[in-house]
Scaffold this motif. Structure first.
Motif, short mmCIF file in Angstrom:
data_model
loop_
_atom_site.label_atom_id
_atom_site.label_comp_id
_atom_site.label_asym_id
_atom_site.label_seq_id
_atom_site.Cartn_x
_atom_site.Cartn_y
_atom_site.Cartn_z
N ASP A 17 10.94 2.64 8.48
CA ASP A 17 9.88 3.56 8.02
C ASP A 17 10.39 4.47 6.90
O ASP A 17 11.58 4.77 6.83
N GLY A 18 9.48 4.88 6.03
CA GLY A 18 9.81 5.90 5.03
C GLY A 18 9.83 5.43 3.59
O GLY A 18 10.22 6.18 2.71
N ARG A 21 7.55 7.73 1.50
CA ARG A 21 8.13 9.06 1.27
C ARG A 21 9.28 8.99 0.27
O ARG A 21 9.44 9.87 -0.57
N ARG A 68 -4.36 -0.16 5.39
CA ARG A 68 -3.94 0.60 4.20
C ARG A 68 -4.77 0.14 2.99
O ARG A 68 -5.42 -0.91 3.05
MG MG Z 1 5.36 5.05 7.66
#
Ligand code: MG
Ligand code: IPE
Ligand code: IPE
Length: 237
Positions: A17-18, A21, A68
């Motif tokens: 994850d990430g 970001r 998404r």
């Molecule tokens: Mg995520």
């Protein structure tokens, strides 16, 4: 008596994850984060090979991720196809056997074709088994297992009284693999996000604030070192 501590996990599962970001932190579009994230896979595969981990399961795309924006989903599918096309030779060279779990028929046809080709080409390898979770949702997996059991009952192959945790496990997508010993989630989120709900019952959990594109070999080794300190008790004393 509790099992003797095993220093190296047989099976590591990672919620990668990430990416978004990481991209935002660098002023880049989300897809750049996904590209960088795909590159980060190599280091973990190498580190697992070196540590003699037997199975590495990577949560690459969830059943929920279809919701998404279309542009992001499309870019992710293109990236998956490119990743498989470009990395299969390297997997062969590293003796890695590729597998996949999830509702694979939901993937675009060109991805499915490339995936099956990569799986077939690496089928004879006997080093690390790399399992990609694609269009994967644990609740869907459990429902699929129930449907599969019902079909077996209707066909008269099994009796409903035979259903127990072992038999149930044999109807999950993961039937060929042991349950994960270690779950790693990057980017600090403290949740499972519908990943391997059944299989993670007694898995040791390691969460790092590092964003997936920055997660390297040393980070994987640090997670494994942390795992080695854990005392697994499985409910007994
Ligand atoms: Mg995520
Ligand atoms: C993980 O990164 C990759 C996928 C879910 C496909 P994210 O895209 O979830 O990144 P964040 O959580 O938005 O940072
Ligand atoms: C989990 O990450 C799925 C993958 C890493 C493929 P998400 O970013 O989709 O999870 P949430 O939305 O934070 O729960």
């Amino acid at each position: 008596m509790a099992a003797a501590p095993k220093t190296i996990p047989r099976h590591i599962a990672i919620i990668m994850d990430g990416n978004g970001r990481w991209a935002a932190n660098h002023g880049l579009p989300r897809i750049k984060g996904h590209e960088k994230g795909a590159d980060a896979v190599r280091a973990c595969v190498e580190a697992c090979g070196e540590l003699k981990v037997e199975y590495l399961t990577l949560y690459a795309f969830s059943a929920e991720n279809w919701q998404r924006p279309k542009t992001e989903v499309f870019a992710l599918m293109r990236l998956l196809e490119k990743f498989l096309k470009e990395k299969t030779a390297e997997l062969l060279e590293k003796n890695v056997r590729l597998q996949a779990i999830g509702r694979l028929t939901d993937l675009p046809l060109n991805c499915q074709r490339q995936l099956h080709e990569s799986i077939e080409r690496t089928a004879g390898n006997d080093g690390l088994t790399l399992v990609l979770a694609l269009s994967y949702g644990a609740r869907l997996e459990i429902i699929d297992a129930i449907q599969s059991l019902l079909r077996e009952i209707e066909a008269g192959h099994i009796d409903k009284a035979m259903i127990n945790p072992d038999l149930f496990s044999k109807h999950l997508y993961t039937r060929y693999y042991p349950d994960p010993d270690l779950l790693i989630r990057t980017s600090g989120e403290l949740r499972l996000s519908n990943f391997l709900l059944w299989q993670l019952s007694y898995t040791e959990i390691y969460v790092t604030p590092k964003l997936w594109p920055e997660f390297g070999k040393e980070d994987l080794r640090a997670a494994v070192a942390d795992f080695a300190q854990r005392q697994r008790r499985y409910g007994v004393v």
